[in-house]
Design a protein around this motif. Structure first.
Motif, PDB file in Angstrom:
ATOM      1  N   PHE A  58       0.893  -1.260   0.077  1.00 48.66           N
ATOM      2  CA  PHE A  58      -0.050   0.033   0.160  1.00 48.66           C
ATOM      3  C   PHE A  58       0.796   1.288  -0.028  1.00 48.66           C
ATOM      4  O   PHE A  58       0.443   2.090  -0.719  1.00 48.66           O
ATOM      5  CB  PHE A  58      -1.067  -0.052   1.071  1.00 48.66           C
ATOM      6  N   LEU A  59       1.924   1.310   0.804  1.00 43.26           N
ATOM      7  CA  LEU A  59       2.593   2.733   1.012  1.00 43.26           C
ATOM      8  C   LEU A  59       3.331   3.141  -0.273  1.00 43.26           C
ATOM      9  O   LEU A  59       3.249   4.309  -0.630  1.00 43.26           O
ATOM     10  CB  LEU A  59       3.576   2.530   2.166  1.00 43.26           C
ATOM     11  N   GLY A  60       3.943   2.397  -1.044  1.00 45.07           N
ATOM     12  CA  GLY A  60       4.750   2.712  -2.219  1.00 45.07           C
ATOM     13  C   GLY A  60       3.611   3.504  -2.982  1.00 45.07           C
ATOM     14  O   GLY A  60       3.761   4.574  -3.534  1.00 45.07           O
ATOM     15  N   PRO A  61       2.486   2.931  -3.988  1.00 41.95           N
ATOM     16  CA  PRO A  61       1.785   3.605  -4.645  1.00 41.95           C
ATOM     17  C   PRO A  61       1.194   4.754  -4.086  1.00 41.95           C
ATOM     18  O   PRO A  61       0.791   5.961  -4.775  1.00 41.95           O
ATOM     19  CB  PRO A  61       0.762   2.670  -5.033  1.00 41.95           C
ATOM     20  N   TYR A  62       0.639   4.614  -2.752  1.00 47.92           N
ATOM     21  CA  TYR A  62      -0.089   5.524  -2.046  1.00 47.92           C
ATOM     22  C   TYR A  62       0.674   7.004  -1.754  1.00 47.92           C
ATOM     23  O   TYR A  62       0.322   8.106  -2.153  1.00 47.92           O
ATOM     24  CB  TYR A  62      -0.887   5.233  -0.790  1.00 47.92           C
ATOM     25  N   LEU A  63       1.824   6.897  -1.249  1.00 46.81           N
ATOM     26  CA  LEU A  63       3.045   7.681  -0.937  1.00 46.81           C
ATOM     27  C   LEU A  63       3.175   8.368  -2.341  1.00 46.81           C
ATOM     28  O   LEU A  63       3.485   9.754  -2.120  1.00 46.81           O
ATOM     29  CB  LEU A  63       3.965   7.422  -0.146  1.00 46.81           C
ATOM     30  N   THR A  64       3.334   7.665  -3.266  1.00 46.93           N
ATOM     31  CA  THR A  64       3.599   8.556  -4.532  1.00 46.93           C
ATOM     32  C   THR A  64       2.622   9.129  -5.059  1.00 46.93           C
ATOM     33  O   THR A  64       2.783  10.405  -5.722  1.00 46.93           O
ATOM     34  CB  THR A  64       4.082   7.117  -5.746  1.00 46.93           C
ATOM     35  N   THR A  65       1.301   9.020  -5.040  1.00 47.60           N
ATOM     36  CA  THR A  65       0.240   9.356  -5.273  1.00 47.60           C
ATOM     37  C   THR A  65       0.013  10.964  -4.276  1.00 47.60           C
ATOM     38  O   THR A  65      -0.276  12.042  -5.070  1.00 47.60           O
ATOM     39  CB  THR A  65      -1.163   8.817  -5.018  1.00 47.60           C
ATOM     40  N   VAL A  66       0.392  10.804  -3.147  1.00 41.94           N
ATOM     41  CA  VAL A  66       0.051  11.943  -2.141  1.00 41.94           C
ATOM     42  C   VAL A  66       1.556  13.142  -2.736  1.00 41.94           C
ATOM     43  O   VAL A  66       1.199  14.069  -2.601  1.00 41.94           O
ATOM     44  CB  VAL A  66       0.616  11.268  -0.986  1.00 41.94           C
ATOM     45  N   PHE A  90       9.446   7.708  -2.965  1.00 43.17           N
ATOM     46  CA  PHE A  90       9.224   6.358  -2.103  1.00 43.17           C
ATOM     47  C   PHE A  90      10.567   5.753  -2.085  1.00 43.17           C
ATOM     48  O   PHE A  90      11.128   5.551  -0.862  1.00 43.17           O
ATOM     49  CB  PHE A  90       8.148   5.665  -2.461  1.00 43.17           C
ATOM     50  N   PRO A  91      11.340   5.379  -3.335  1.00 39.71           N
ATOM     51  CA  PRO A  91      12.535   4.513  -3.164  1.00 39.71           C
ATOM     52  C   PRO A  91      13.403   5.379  -2.439  1.00 39.71           C
ATOM     53  O   PRO A  91      14.513   4.918  -1.881  1.00 39.71           O
ATOM     54  CB  PRO A  91      12.500   3.995  -4.549  1.00 39.71           C
ATOM     55  N   TYR A  92      13.458   6.658  -2.639  1.00 40.66           N
ATOM     56  CA  TYR A  92      14.583   7.596  -2.077  1.00 40.66           C
ATOM     57  C   TYR A  92      14.454   7.511  -0.507  1.00 40.66           C
ATOM     58  O   TYR A  92      15.481   7.406   0.041  1.00 40.66           O
ATOM     59  CB  TYR A  92      14.473   8.954  -2.695  1.00 40.66           C
ATOM     60  N   THR A  93      13.235   7.593  -0.091  1.00 39.34           N
ATOM     61  CA  THR A  93      13.010   7.736   1.327  1.00 39.34           C
ATOM     62  C   THR A  93      13.328   6.130   1.874  1.00 39.34           C
ATOM     63  O   THR A  93      14.004   6.394   3.125  1.00 39.34           O
ATOM     64  CB  THR A  93      11.411   7.922   1.699  1.00 39.34           C
ATOM     65  N   VAL A 339      10.629  -6.660  -3.927  1.00 40.18           N
ATOM     66  CA  VAL A 339       9.601  -6.778  -3.240  1.00 40.18           C
ATOM     67  C   VAL A 339       9.113  -5.379  -2.743  1.00 40.18           C
ATOM     68  O   VAL A 339       7.969  -5.023  -2.885  1.00 40.18           O
ATOM     69  CB  VAL A 339      10.155  -7.384  -1.635  1.00 40.18           C
ATOM     70  N   SER A 340       9.989  -4.335  -2.226  1.00 43.66           N
ATOM     71  CA  SER A 340       9.460  -3.078  -1.918  1.00 43.66           C
ATOM     72  C   SER A 340       9.070  -2.398  -3.042  1.00 43.66           C
ATOM     73  O   SER A 340       8.185  -1.530  -2.842  1.00 43.66           O
ATOM     74  CB  SER A 340      10.366  -2.332  -1.274  1.00 43.66           C
ATOM     75  N   GLN A 341       9.500  -2.412  -4.286  1.00 46.80           N
ATOM     76  CA  GLN A 341       9.112  -1.799  -5.604  1.00 46.80           C
ATOM     77  C   GLN A 341       8.123  -2.401  -6.605  1.00 46.80           C
ATOM     78  O   GLN A 341       7.698  -1.838  -7.407  1.00 46.80           O
ATOM     79  CB  GLN A 341      10.237  -1.210  -6.143  1.00 46.80           C
ATOM     80  N   ALA A 342       7.857  -3.728  -6.095  1.00 46.12           N
ATOM     81  CA  ALA A 342       6.955  -4.401  -7.032  1.00 46.12           C
ATOM     82  C   ALA A 342       5.456  -3.748  -7.262  1.00 46.12           C
ATOM     83  O   ALA A 342       5.137  -3.743  -8.368  1.00 46.12           O
ATOM     84  CB  ALA A 342       6.672  -5.904  -6.437  1.00 46.12           C
ATOM     85  N   SER A 343       5.117  -3.218  -5.984  1.00 46.70           N
ATOM     86  CA  SER A 343       3.693  -2.563  -6.241  1.00 46.70           C
ATOM     87  C   SER A 343       3.798  -1.450  -7.005  1.00 46.70           C
ATOM     88  O   SER A 343       2.732  -1.015  -7.927  1.00 46.70           O
ATOM     89  CB  SER A 343       3.104  -2.346  -4.669  1.00 46.70           C
ATOM     90  N   LEU A 344       4.989  -0.536  -6.855  1.00 42.52           N
ATOM     91  CA  LEU A 344       5.030   0.685  -7.556  1.00 42.52           C
ATOM     92  C   LEU A 344       4.982   0.297  -9.129  1.00 42.52           C
ATOM     93  O   LEU A 344       4.491   1.002 -10.064  1.00 42.52           O
ATOM     94  CB  LEU A 344       6.106   1.232  -7.090  1.00 42.52           C
ATOM     95  N   GLY A 474      12.988   7.272 -17.042  1.00 39.52           N
ATOM     96  CA  GLY A 474      11.552   7.872 -17.273  1.00 39.52           C
ATOM     97  C   GLY A 474      10.857   6.480 -17.360  1.00 39.52           C
ATOM     98  O   GLY A 474       9.670   6.767 -17.590  1.00 39.52           O
ATOM     99  N   SER A 475      11.529   5.271 -17.185  1.00 41.94           N
ATOM    100  CA  SER A 475      10.896   3.901 -17.541  1.00 41.94           C
ATOM    101  C   SER A 475      11.090   3.021 -16.090  1.00 41.94           C
ATOM    102  O   SER A 475      12.277   3.000 -15.860  1.00 41.94           O
ATOM    103  CB  SER A 475      11.426   3.429 -18.733  1.00 41.94           C
ATOM    104  N   TYR A 476      10.029   2.499 -15.806  1.00 45.46           N
ATOM    105  CA  TYR A 476      10.306   1.760 -14.640  1.00 45.46           C
ATOM    106  C   TYR A 476      10.611   0.081 -15.023  1.00 45.46           C
ATOM    107  O   TYR A 476      11.071  -0.681 -14.279  1.00 45.46           O
ATOM    108  CB  TYR A 476       8.979   1.350 -13.889  1.00 45.46           C
ATOM    109  N   ARG A 477      10.403  -0.183 -16.445  1.00 43.89           N
ATOM    110  CA  ARG A 477      11.101  -1.323 -16.911  1.00 43.89           C
ATOM    111  C   ARG A 477      12.710  -1.277 -16.759  1.00 43.89           C
ATOM    112  O   ARG A 477      13.360  -2.184 -16.502  1.00 43.89           O
ATOM    113  CB  ARG A 477      10.516  -1.658 -18.298  1.00 43.89           C
TER     114      ARG A 477
END
Length: 514
Positions: A58-66, A90-93, A339-344, A474-477
């Motif tokens: 939850f936190l990765g996508p949600y904090l990115t939106t915020v 988020f990843p920097y934090t 693991v931590s960036q999979a949702s993002l 600019g690409s998550y891939r």
């Protein structure tokens, strides 16, 4: 759920010591060890909620939106005057929190080994993390700095708490049992984290029916992880001894008969025995002594900084342990970043909605339970090192699939989740048990604090590389495939570690299979 799930080896009547007093002592030993192990397993059950619900889903996508809500026209936010792409916040934090947690883990591990208060420090940091996690309910609108601050506090507390829990492993099992006990701990963690995810998935899917916005539902899910963590930490508080490696009344968990102790039961090859007197080390496992000068509770913790400096210098005496640690830090940094960036990655690059993301992570949790136990069984036959090397090949294949898979195809995303789950639990559980053999006796918390720098959501190099790759391309891939380097370097370094020599170098008994 009861401690009878520990699956300790049964003792046949003929194997029991002769006479009622000896039988009663042996039964009490078994009961004490079962209670300690169960408390240790439940600690994983408790803190896995933070790893799974908060860091992974939850936190990765949600904090990115915020953060995007607070971004300027160029898509940047400016924490403390620094210009940062909102998608990289988020990843920097996470990386920043880990850099701070390194010092916290090392210092706290040294304090724990000096004072013998492993449980008190472990549970204290657990509750700090739980409170910070519950505070994430307040994260809404454009309050990305609040989210970043709470993430930093919670992740540091999580890292310290888990590092201290790892220090208990050498005292919970003989060398040949350690892979199985470690794997079972990870299985409990995935089960606990998965159970909470089921509840959170139901809440998120039904938020409209409950009259909740999607943002409010996410904030409730985040806070629930802190509540879960706090409630179940009560069990290890009650069942674990204060000092790692000790039985309930601060007696060492050892294997072998105490010289001169007439009423102590003899140990079997299958289980360690809790004894009151301090024996010498046996072939089964080294003894964690209670009278070590560096571990006496009455010595001031202020001297821990000097002790920490000695520990870091002393690690140079064991270059093979350092080589293994370097290999682990590399490949596990890659694992934790996936693991931590999979949702993002799933939400921003593959177009997965929140429901698909939660379902995929839940699938990882379920498959990882079986994966941890399966790889534990494979390790019994082929050894932990070979099994971990094989799992790293599986991780490379998983990254390749993630890079090539098409967007907006949930079936492919779920297939990726199954591959992650299969190799995730076993690779981490066996790495932990393997490292436990490479630690000098009495230094468990200090060495596991170094180990924890790149374990279970506390990696920092990977998120930094991931964030930089995204900011540049600019690409998550491109960001996800950049993590291949961690697995390749880790594989090569682990291949070079002579594990048997490394164990002998620190004076520990060598398991039958490596």
């Amino acid at each position: 759920m009861t401690s009878t799930t520990d699956n300790l080896p049964d003792r046949l009547p003929d194997d029991l010591p002769d006479g009622p007093p000896e039988r009663e002592a042996a039964a009490a030993d078994d009961s004490a060890l079962r209670r300690i192990r169960f408390g240790w397993y439940i600690n994983d059950w408790a803190n896995a909620a933070f790893s799974a619900t908060v860091l992974t889903v939850f936190l990765g996508p949600y904090l990115t939106t915020v953060a995007k809500n607070a971004a300027d026209a160029a898509g940047d936010v400016h924490p403390f005057g620094l210009s940062v792409c909102a998608g990289s916040f988020f990843p920097y934090t996470v990386s920043f929190s880990v850099l701070l947690s390194v010092a916290a883990m090392l210092l706290t591990g040294t304090v724990a080994d000096r004072t013998g208060r492993h449980k008190e420090l472990m549970c204290g940091f657990a509750y700090v993390g739980a409170v910070a996690t519950m505070g994430m309910f307040l994260l809404d609108g454009d309050r990305y700095l609040l989210g970043g601050a709470l993430l930093v506090v919670a992740n540091i507390a999580y890292a310290v708490s888990v590092a201290l829990s790892y220090a208990y492993l050498p005292g919970l099992a003989t060398p040949d049992e350690r892979d199985a006990v470690s794997s079972k701990g990870w299985a409990y963690g995935y089960a606990g984290g998965g159970l909470l995810l089921i509840a959170n998935l139901a809440l998120f899917q039904g938020h409209d029916a409950l009259g909740l916005s999607s943002g409010t539902a996410v904030r409730i899910c985040l806070a629930s992880a802190g509540l879960w963590w706090a409630l179940f930490t009560i069990v290890p508080m009650l069942r674990l001894p204060s000092r790692a490696g000790a039985a309930p009344d601060r007696t060492p968990v050892v294997s072998g008969r105490t010289p001169g102790a007439q009423d102590q039961p003899s140990a079997t090859p299958d289980r360690p025995v809790a004894t009151q007197d301090q024996p010498s080390a046996t072939p089964d496992r080294p003894v964690a002594t209670q009278d070590q000068p560096s571990a006496t509770p009455d010595r001031p913790a202020a001297g821990s900084l000097r002790e920490l400096a000695r520990t870091l210098r002393g690690m140079r005496q064991y270059p093979l342990t350092l080589l293994y640690l370097g290999a682990f830090l590399c490949y596990n940094d890659g694992i934790q970043t996936v693991v931590s960036q999979a949702s993002l990655y799933g939400s921003e690059e593959l177009g997965m909605d929140q429901t698909s993301l939660v379902a995929a992570v839940l699938l990882v949790q379920i498959v990882a339970i079986g994966g941890a136990l399966l790889l534990g069984r494979i390790a019994r036959r082929y050894g932990a090192k070979r099994t971990v090397l094989g799992s790293l090949v599986g991780w490379v294949a998983t990254l390749a699939l993630g890079y090539l898979m098409p967007a907006h195809q949930p079936v492919w995303f779920f297939a990726l989740a199954c591959m992650i789950g299969l190799v995730l639990g076993g690779s981490q559980a066996l790495s932990r048990s393997l490292f436990s053999h490479l630690i000098p006796a009495g230094r468990e918390a200090e060495y596991f604090s170094v180990y924890k720098v790149s374990d279970r959501g506390t990696s920092w190099m990977g998120p930094l590389v991931f964030g930089l790759a995204y900011q540049i391309t600019g690409s998550y891939r491109s960001a996800i495939i950049s993590l291949l380097v961690f697995f390749l370097i880790g594989f090569v370094l682990l291949l070079k570690v002579p594990v048997r020599r490394a164990i002998e170098a620190v004076g520990n008994p060598v398991p039958e299979r490596l």
